[in-house]
Design a protein around this motif. Structure first.
Motif, PDB file in Angstrom:
ATOM      1  N   ALA A 337      42.573 -10.255 -13.812  1.00  0.00           N
ATOM      2  CA  ALA A 337      43.645  -9.544 -14.522  1.00  0.00           C
ATOM      3  C   ALA A 337      44.758  -9.110 -13.571  1.00  0.00           C
ATOM      4  CB  ALA A 337      43.076  -8.335 -15.244  1.00  0.00           C
ATOM      5  N   ILE A 338      44.403  -8.861 -12.304  1.00  0.00           N
ATOM      6  CA  ILE A 338      45.406  -8.385 -11.336  1.00  0.00           C
ATOM      7  C   ILE A 338      46.180  -9.559 -10.726  1.00  0.00           C
ATOM      8  CG2 ILE A 338      45.655  -7.299  -9.059  1.00  0.00           C
ATOM      9  CD1 ILE A 338      43.356  -5.410  -9.957  1.00  0.00           C
ATOM     10  N   PHE A 339      45.495 -10.660 -10.441  1.00  0.00           N
ATOM     11  CA  PHE A 339      46.212 -11.800  -9.856  1.00  0.00           C
ATOM     12  C   PHE A 339      47.235 -12.297 -10.890  1.00  0.00           C
ATOM     13  CE2 PHE A 339      46.632 -16.381  -8.802  1.00  0.00           C
ATOM     14  CZ  PHE A 339      47.193 -16.207  -7.553  1.00  0.00           C
ATOM     15  N   ALA A 346      43.394 -13.784 -18.396  1.00  0.00           N
ATOM     16  CA  ALA A 346      42.338 -12.775 -18.327  1.00  0.00           C
ATOM     17  C   ALA A 346      42.578 -11.660 -19.340  1.00  0.00           C
ATOM     18  CB  ALA A 346      42.263 -12.208 -16.908  1.00  0.00           C
ATOM     19  N   MET A 347      43.852 -11.266 -19.478  1.00  0.00           N
ATOM     20  CA  MET A 347      44.149 -10.143 -20.374  1.00  0.00           C
ATOM     21  C   MET A 347      44.002 -10.545 -21.841  1.00  0.00           C
ATOM     22  SD  MET A 347      44.515  -7.558 -18.507  1.00  0.00           S
ATOM     23  CE  MET A 347      45.001  -6.386 -19.761  1.00  0.00           C
ATOM     24  N   LEU A 348      44.268 -11.799 -22.168  1.00  0.00           N
ATOM     25  CA  LEU A 348      44.043 -12.232 -23.545  1.00  0.00           C
ATOM     26  C   LEU A 348      42.541 -12.204 -23.850  1.00  0.00           C
ATOM     27  CD1 LEU A 348      45.510 -13.233 -26.067  1.00  0.00           C
ATOM     28  CD2 LEU A 348      45.055 -15.553 -25.337  1.00  0.00           C
ATOM     29  N   GLY A 349      41.732 -12.603 -22.875  1.00  0.00           N
ATOM     30  CA  GLY A 349      40.281 -12.499 -23.035  1.00  0.00           C
ATOM     31  C   GLY A 349      39.850 -11.054 -23.238  1.00  0.00           C
ATOM     32  N   ARG A 350      40.469 -10.157 -22.466  1.00  0.00           N
ATOM     33  CA  ARG A 350      40.135  -8.731 -22.593  1.00  0.00           C
ATOM     34  C   ARG A 350      40.496  -8.224 -23.994  1.00  0.00           C
ATOM     35  NH1 ARG A 350      39.242  -4.172 -19.450  1.00  0.00           N
ATOM     36  NH2 ARG A 350      38.963  -5.518 -17.650  1.00  0.00           N
ATOM     37  N   ALA A 351      41.612  -8.724 -24.546  1.00  0.00           N
ATOM     38  CA  ALA A 351      42.024  -8.271 -25.882  1.00  0.00           C
ATOM     39  C   ALA A 351      40.970  -8.609 -26.930  1.00  0.00           C
ATOM     40  CB  ALA A 351      43.358  -8.909 -26.253  1.00  0.00           C
ATOM     41  N   ALA A 352      40.223  -9.679 -26.708  1.00  0.00           N
ATOM     42  CA  ALA A 352      39.164 -10.038 -27.660  1.00  0.00           C
ATOM     43  C   ALA A 352      37.936  -9.157 -27.484  1.00  0.00           C
ATOM     44  CB  ALA A 352      38.790 -11.505 -27.473  1.00  0.00           C
ATOM     45  N   GLU A 353      37.746  -8.616 -26.267  1.00  0.00           N
ATOM     46  CA  GLU A 353      36.498  -7.911 -25.975  1.00  0.00           C
ATOM     47  C   GLU A 353      36.633  -6.392 -25.943  1.00  0.00           C
ATOM     48  OE1 GLU A 353      33.924 -10.940 -23.325  1.00  0.00           O
ATOM     49  OE2 GLU A 353      35.596 -10.050 -22.242  1.00  0.00           O
ATOM     50  N   GLU A 354      37.843  -5.877 -25.655  1.00  0.00           N
ATOM     51  CA  GLU A 354      38.038  -4.431 -25.495  1.00  0.00           C
ATOM     52  C   GLU A 354      39.179  -3.965 -26.391  1.00  0.00           C
ATOM     53  OE1 GLU A 354      36.542  -2.113 -23.042  1.00  0.00           O
ATOM     54  OE2 GLU A 354      35.035  -3.676 -23.313  1.00  0.00           O
ATOM     55  N   PRO A 355      39.015  -2.832 -27.093  1.00  0.00           N
ATOM     56  CA  PRO A 355      40.065  -2.409 -28.035  1.00  0.00           C
ATOM     57  C   PRO A 355      41.245  -1.677 -27.385  1.00  0.00           C
ATOM     58  CG  PRO A 355      38.176  -0.948 -28.173  1.00  0.00           C
ATOM     59  CD  PRO A 355      37.813  -2.001 -27.186  1.00  0.00           C
ATOM     60  N   ALA A 356      41.106  -1.197 -26.144  1.00  0.00           N
ATOM     61  CA  ALA A 356      42.175  -0.383 -25.539  1.00  0.00           C
ATOM     62  C   ALA A 356      43.447  -1.210 -25.362  1.00  0.00           C
ATOM     63  CB  ALA A 356      41.715   0.147 -24.190  1.00  0.00           C
ATOM     64  N   LEU A 357      44.592  -0.596 -25.683  1.00  0.00           N
ATOM     65  CA  LEU A 357      45.864  -1.323 -25.610  1.00  0.00           C
ATOM     66  C   LEU A 357      46.651  -1.031 -24.331  1.00  0.00           C
ATOM     67  CD1 LEU A 357      47.168  -1.126 -29.285  1.00  0.00           C
ATOM     68  CD2 LEU A 357      46.230  -3.097 -28.082  1.00  0.00           C
ATOM     69  N   TRP A 358      46.421   0.147 -23.714  1.00  0.00           N
ATOM     70  CA  TRP A 358      47.252   0.486 -22.552  1.00  0.00           C
ATOM     71  C   TRP A 358      47.128  -0.509 -21.405  1.00  0.00           C
ATOM     72  CZ3 TRP A 358      45.243   1.161 -17.784  1.00  0.00           C
ATOM     73  CH2 TRP A 358      43.890   1.484 -17.679  1.00  0.00           C
ATOM     74  N   PRO A 359      45.938  -1.126 -21.168  1.00  0.00           N
ATOM     75  CA  PRO A 359      45.912  -2.108 -20.064  1.00  0.00           C
ATOM     76  C   PRO A 359      46.866  -3.273 -20.300  1.00  0.00           C
ATOM     77  CG  PRO A 359      43.679  -1.531 -20.727  1.00  0.00           C
ATOM     78  CD  PRO A 359      44.596  -0.983 -21.768  1.00  0.00           C
ATOM     79  N   HIS A 360      47.114  -3.582 -21.570  1.00  0.00           N
ATOM     80  CA  HIS A 360      48.005  -4.710 -21.854  1.00  0.00           C
ATOM     81  C   HIS A 360      49.459  -4.369 -21.528  1.00  0.00           C
ATOM     82  CE1 HIS A 360      44.698  -6.886 -23.602  1.00  0.00           C
ATOM     83  NE2 HIS A 360      44.365  -5.784 -24.267  1.00  0.00           N
TER      84      HIS A 360
END
Lengths: 396, 308
Positions: A337-339, A346-360
């Motif tokens: 997610a950092i690279f 990575a962040m699109l994958g996270r959107a499927a797995e985690e509900p928090a929006l601020w990381p996006h």
């Protein structure tokens, strides 16, 4: 700054309109149909040539009464389980030596899949080596049921009250992982298909010498930004057209399944918006690098040579981003997610797995910063490498 | 900015792989003038123009363009025709001209209106709806030139504008340059064809190996050489030949030599006395071409090496 964006807009508008309003754009737009058409054609051919015709055949060498009982059982079971699930019964009149007859049948030119010899209280099952595939169990079931029929008569039919419970459209962790992988794969495939065009994007300007006119009139950064924006708009047009077509197709063809799809952690609407945003940042980040690399090339041949390592790098990024799926708080997921260049995937994958929006939000700002940096560096390389001189002299 | 100077350069240096393509150039291009940058192929003309326009950054020195030390700040008031011409082949002339204008800040709709008028005036109205790829080379070059002036620049920079044009189109281009200057536009162009510069330019800079070898008016360049005497006689040999200077050269029966500081009269008297039979005698002012060869030709290089 105003001049930069004004100039970029002029270049993006020209690139976009000259492509979208050309005849070749239709060809570009329907290009995804080709693999589908080819795949469909070959799968039909394969189906015709490879698929076995109907259920397996079970030759039964037994008395007419036993065969009749087996056939009745089969009919009764077929009503509940379906005709294709059970073997077709072929009655063979018993000879003096059923064993020899069974072997002869199996070794014949049009053999049955298996042979059952009677009587029902002492059945024998014959099959070629490695040819059972569960057929002996089905034969045993038929014989059991036939014996019960002979002993007790037909069983009373039972009616079961049916209650359907709908699954709520919410993903469990396995579903979320699948959605994440699907999203990443989609993003990766679309990016690899569309961003690769940027490698050769400046070849046109270099081969027709327009590049010097552009460089004399506007900042080189604006040329880069305009090229990127024009191609991004083109790609988004492509995606929009196909998204509408697929959504309409799915709504018409599969209305029930469409409503009961498992949902990503952030919900489908937000996931869709993030998908578009991450496609844009992924496209622009990779595109800035590709445009910078491509601007060093002078001929289509050089572009072809560059294409292979560029594709390999994209595959590496995809592998890196997908390796963190299933463990969104693991170090691998955070590293991806950092690279900057794997961050959108990575962040699109996270959107499927985690509900928090601020990381996006943070990720999009982070990716935008790197995009600005990538454009600056690529544009600088372009200035150094491309516009050296019309008449260079050798050292004295 | 000094109001009467459109371009000013001081000590410009541009290096490519250690080679000084532009080597300490000082230049003042008066506003509203036609200024020629002359030099043989590979002299550094294109590199100099690119540095002046801000396409390339100089390694040393400073330049101002219409008063702007960052040339791109003046880009909306500048028109540039590069040596390597190029247009998008699939675009139509009107669209190309409007696009080139838009790059310089002209609204697209206004660019289209002006393009239609410019194409009509240039006799290309019938070609307005044809893709560039279907036009002849001369027509395409005209389209690009129109794209260079569509936004009505105050400074026109033309790199080898006459190359590739037939004599008719060369004449049209000369006319267009004069028209622009009549409207107060400054024109700077490079060429290695001296005749154009001699006809058009008020001032020239002659460049060799990245350095300015001469800067001044065309007359000043021609005055660098003495007048030439051309003599044709009936007699091929005789005492009269002793009357000619030592550096007189004969070709096809015509003798040429520099006009001596003492004038032609003493030589003329001796030729008449020795019965040379003068058929023709003329005293000619050196051309810009002569000055060009004198300043940048092989003799100049030898002299430079000897001086070094």
């Amino acid at each position: 700054m105003n001049r930069l964006f004004r100039s970029a807009w002029v270049i993006a508008r020209r690139d976009y309109s000259s492509t979208v309003f050309s005849k070749l754009f239709l060809f570009f737009l329907i290009s995804p149909l080709f693999p589908i058409l080819f795949g469909g054609t070959f799968s039909v051919i394969g189906t015709h040539s490879d698929t076995p015709q109907g259920p397996p055949t079970l030759a039964v060498i037994a008395s007419p009464a036993d065969v009749k009982a087996i056939a009745r059982v089969r009919s009764a079971l077929a009503e509940r389980l379906g005709d294709d699930v059970l073997p077709r019964i072929e009655h063979i009149v018993p000879q003096a030596a059923p064993h020899a007859e069974a072997v002869r049948l199996l070794r014949g030119s049009v053999p049955p899949d298996a042979v059952l010899t009677g009587p029902l209280d002492h059945p024998r099952f014959y099959v070629l080596s490695h040819g059972d595939n569960g057929l002996s169990d089905q034969a045993a079931l038929l014989v059991d049921q036939a014996r019960a029929l002979e002993a007790h008569g037909p069983p009373p039919g039972t009616s079961i009250e049916l209650w359907e419970v709908k699954q709520p459209p919410r993903a469990n962790s396995e579903d979320a992982r699948h959605i994440a992988l699907l999203g990443q794969t989609g993003l990766f495939v679309i990016t690899i298909l569309l961003a690769g065009m940027l490698l050769s994007n400046l070849i046109e300007e270099k081969s027709n010498k327009v590049i010097e006119v552009l460089a004399a009139a506007v900042p080189v950064d604006a040329i880069f930004l305009g090229k990127l924006a024009g191609m991004l708009a083109l790609s988004l047009t492509f995606i929009a057209v196909w998204s509408i077509v697929l959504a309409l197709g799915a709504t018409v063809a599969l209305p029930a399944q469409f409503g009961s799809l498992p949902s990503p952690a952030v919900g489908w609407p937000v996931f869709g918006v993030l998908g578009v945003l991450y496609f844009s940042t992924s496209y622009l980040l990779l595109g800035a690098v590709f445009l910078g690399i491509g601007s060093q090339a002078s001929t289509p041949r050089e572009i072809q040579i560059m294409s292979m390592p560029v594709t390999m790098i994209q595959l590496l990024l995809f592998g890196f981003a997908s390796a963190g799926l299933g463990d969104p708080d693991g170090w691998l997921a955070w590293a991806a997610a950092i690279f900057p260049w794997s961050s959108p995937l990575a962040m699109l994958g996270r959107a499927a797995e985690e509900p928090a929006l601020w990381p996006h939000l943070a990720a999009l700002v982070w990716q935008a910063l790197w995009l600005a940096l990538a454009i600056r560096i690529a544009a600088g390389r372009f200035r150094v490498a491309v516009l050296k001189s019309g008449g260079r002299r050798k050292k004295a | 900015m000094t109001a009467d100077v459109a371009i000013r350069a001081r000590g410009l240096v541009k290096l490519f792989d250690g080679v000084r393509a532009v080597d300490g150039v000082d230049l003042d291009v008066p506003a509203g003038s036609i200024y020629g940058v002359l030099g043989p192929n590979g002299a550094g003309k294109t590199s100099l123009l690119r540095v002046l326009l801000g396409i390339l950054d100089p390694d040393e020195g400073e330049r101002t363009l219409l008063g702007c030390s960052r040339p791109l700040d003046a880009a909306d008031r500048v028109g540039y025709l590069p040596e390597e011409r190029g247009l998008y082949p699939a675009m139509k002339p009107g669209e190309v001209i409007a696009f080139l204008g838009a790059l310089r800040g002209l609204p697209l709709a206004e660019g289209r209106r002006r393009a239609a008028r410019l194409l009509e005036d240039a006799g290309l109205g019938d070609a307005a709806d044809r893709p560039i790829r279907t036009l002849s080379k001369g027509m395409a070059q005209t389209v690009q030139l129109l794209g260079t002036i569509v936004h009505r620049p105050r400074l026109l920079v033309l790199d080898e504008p006459f190359s590739g044009l037939d004599p008719l189109n060369q004449g049209r281009l000369e006319g267009l340059i004069r028209d622009q200057v009549a409207e107060g536009v400054t024109v700077l162009f490079s060429t290695h064809v001296i005749a154009h510069a001699e006809r058009l330019c008020e001032r020239v800079a002659m460049i060799g190996k990245g350095k300015v070898r001469f800067e001044g008016t065309v007359d000043e360049a021609r005055d660098r050489l003495p007048y030439r005497v051309r003599l044709r006689t009936r007699e091929r040999a005789g005492e009269w030949r002793n009357a000619l200077p030592h550096d007189a050269a004969e070709e096809s029966g015509v003798w040429t030599f520099p006009l001596p500081a003492t004038g032609i009269e003493p030589i003329l008297e001796r030729l008449v006395a020795a019965k040379a039979g003068i058929e023709t005698l003329s005293i000619e002012r050196p051309s810009l071409h002569d000055a060009f060869v004198h300043l940048l030709g092989p003799h100049a290089e030898i002299a430079e090496e000897q001086a070094a």
